[in-house]
Design a protein around this motif. Structure first.
Motif, PDB file in Angstrom:
ATOM      1  N   PRO A 169       5.663  34.387   2.480  1.00  0.00           N
ATOM      2  CA  PRO A 169       5.261  33.705   1.127  1.00  0.00           C
ATOM      3  C   PRO A 169       4.384  34.989   0.337  1.00  0.00           C
ATOM      4  O   PRO A 169       3.750  35.790   0.823  1.00  0.00           O
ATOM      5  CB  PRO A 169       4.234  32.725   1.662  1.00  0.00           C
ATOM      6  N   PHE A 223       7.529  28.569  -2.646  1.00  0.00           N
ATOM      7  CA  PHE A 223       8.175  27.321  -1.913  1.00  0.00           C
ATOM      8  C   PHE A 223       9.742  27.285  -2.407  1.00  0.00           C
ATOM      9  O   PHE A 223       9.857  26.377  -3.266  1.00  0.00           O
ATOM     10  CB  PHE A 223       7.364  26.104  -1.922  1.00  0.00           C
ATOM     11  N   ARG A 231      -3.685  25.743   6.019  1.00  0.00           N
ATOM     12  CA  ARG A 231      -3.226  26.764   6.892  1.00  0.00           C
ATOM     13  C   ARG A 231      -3.942  28.069   6.786  1.00  0.00           C
ATOM     14  O   ARG A 231      -4.444  28.462   5.651  1.00  0.00           O
ATOM     15  CB  ARG A 231      -1.535  27.335   6.702  1.00  0.00           C
ATOM     16  N   SER A 266      -1.965  21.947   1.406  1.00  0.00           N
ATOM     17  CA  SER A 266      -1.008  23.168   1.013  1.00  0.00           C
ATOM     18  C   SER A 266       0.534  22.664   1.775  1.00  0.00           C
ATOM     19  O   SER A 266       0.720  22.005   2.284  1.00  0.00           O
ATOM     20  CB  SER A 266      -1.366  24.201   1.778  1.00  0.00           C
ATOM     21  N   ALA A 311       6.948  31.530  10.487  1.00  0.00           N
ATOM     22  CA  ALA A 311       6.665  30.283  10.108  1.00  0.00           C
ATOM     23  C   ALA A 311       5.911  29.688  11.503  1.00  0.00           C
ATOM     24  O   ALA A 311       6.574  29.539  12.550  1.00  0.00           O
ATOM     25  CB  ALA A 311       7.762  29.452   9.777  1.00  0.00           C
ATOM     26  N   THR A 366      -2.593  26.645  -2.154  1.00  0.00           N
ATOM     27  CA  THR A 366      -3.614  27.040  -1.067  1.00  0.00           C
ATOM     28  C   THR A 366      -4.990  27.505  -1.702  1.00  0.00           C
ATOM     29  O   THR A 366      -6.093  27.016  -1.083  1.00  0.00           O
ATOM     30  CB  THR A 366      -3.177  27.925   0.014  1.00  0.00           C
ATOM     31  N   ALA A 401       7.554  23.856  11.093  1.00  0.00           N
ATOM     32  CA  ALA A 401       8.860  24.005  10.162  1.00  0.00           C
ATOM     33  C   ALA A 401       9.925  23.245  10.979  1.00  0.00           C
ATOM     34  O   ALA A 401      10.928  22.966  10.249  1.00  0.00           O
ATOM     35  CB  ALA A 401       9.097  25.481  10.454  1.00  0.00           C
ATOM     36  N   SER A 434       2.785  24.056   3.123  1.00  0.00           N
ATOM     37  CA  SER A 434       3.125  24.263   4.471  1.00  0.00           C
ATOM     38  C   SER A 434       2.425  23.053   5.441  1.00  0.00           C
ATOM     39  O   SER A 434       2.977  22.968   6.674  1.00  0.00           O
ATOM     40  CB  SER A 434       2.544  25.470   5.020  1.00  0.00           C
TER      41      SER A 434
END
Length: 300
Positions: free
Chosen positions: A196, A228, A149, A100, A244, A131, A248, A102
């Motif tokens: 998101p 994103f 995640r 993903s 987040a 995802t 990050a 992230s």
């Protein structure tokens, strides 16, 4: 039928020493045993390899030819065994990893790098994926492994906890809350919160929004048009905060910073593998486990 390789290796030692006593001592067996091996080898080949007398050993024409041609053949056989062992240990093949977005800032690159550096026979390809698509792609074999995640749902896969990450918020460096080393959940909820799109990752969307369930007044959630958003204009302008994970920090755009939320539960990152696992899958899991331990990804 080809002769057994042990006898062939013994013959090569004898061809170098040209003396049964010295060759037997070098190999570590009794001289009668070595003589018996050589007679059996000659019988299997159907030709004499050695001319023996009480003082010396001389190679026949066939023996000299075998002494010349056997070493590269044995080396090739050794390479074949090594290749088979590497494949059985999951150190050989082509590995496809989906991750993903992230997980792409830090976790996925670290795992891919470790897999490549530790296994020269592996070809590793990693691609970002939506995802919800990762677990089904692992289950049906389109990819070999996934990094997501949250504990994403999916049949035909096994999930292994790879990392725990603190939860915080991304915000503009000039935002008033950026002055604090930690931010209270209620203080963050006083600003519009950028989440998101739930369709892109319902597990994480629900987990992040649940952090603010008990705050009053209820926070305002802002969902960008794309899952994103590279511009992040609303964050840089200080209009919104974006809940987040701490990863990050490693891919922080200019003008933004990250602060942990006090008392928030950890986000989790999982390695996704098929339920039925090959040596290659077991190798991925072993490398991921060692990496997580080394980098303290599962520390409280």
């Amino acid at each position: 039928m080809a002769p057994d390789t042990v006898s062939l290796r013994y013959f090569l030692v004898l061809a170098q020493e040209l003396n049964f006593t010295r060759a037997a001592a070098r190999i570590g067996i009794a001289q009668p045993a070595l003589s018996a091996r050589m007679r059996r080898l000659e019988a299997e080949l159907g030709t004499a390899l050695l001319v023996r007398n009480t003082r010396s050993v001389v190679l026949t024409t066939a023996g000299a030819a075998l002494a010349d041609s056997a070493p590269p053949a044995l080396a090739a056989l050794d390479r074949a065994w090594d290749t088979a062992r590497s494949a059985a240990a999951g150190e050989l093949g082509t590995l496809r990893i989906g991750y993903s977005l992230s997980a792409g800032a830090e976790t996925a690159p670290a795992l891919v790098d470790r897999l490549i550096r530790g296994n020269g026979g592996l070809e590793v390809g990693a691609v970002p994926m939506a995802t919800p698509e990762i677990s089904p792609a692992v289950a049906d074999g389109r990819i070999d492994a996934g990094i997501t995640r949250g504990e994403q749902p999916g049949r035909g896969v096994r999930r292994y906890l790879l990392r725990r990450a603190r939860v915080g918020v991304q915000l503009a460096q000039h935002h008033p809350l950026a002055e604090h080393p930690e931010i209270e959940i209620a203080d963050a909820a006083a600003y519009p919160l950028r989440l998101p799109d739930r369709a892109a990752n319902p597990v994480i969307h629900d987990q992040l929004s649940a952090l603010f369930r008990d705050t009053r007044p209820h926070p305002r959630f802002h969902t960008p048009a794309v899952s994103f958003d590279m511009s992040q204009r609303d964050l840089r302008d200080g209009v919104t905060l974006a809940p987040a994970g701490e990863a990050a920090v490693t891919a922080q755009p200019a003008g933004l910073t990250w602060r942990p939320l006090r008392g928030a539960p950890s986000l989790t990152i999982h390695l996704v593998l098929p339920r039925e696992q090959s040596p290659l899958h077991r190798r991925i899991r072993a490398v991921a486990k060692a990496l997580a331990h080394e980098l303290h990804w599962l520390s409280d």
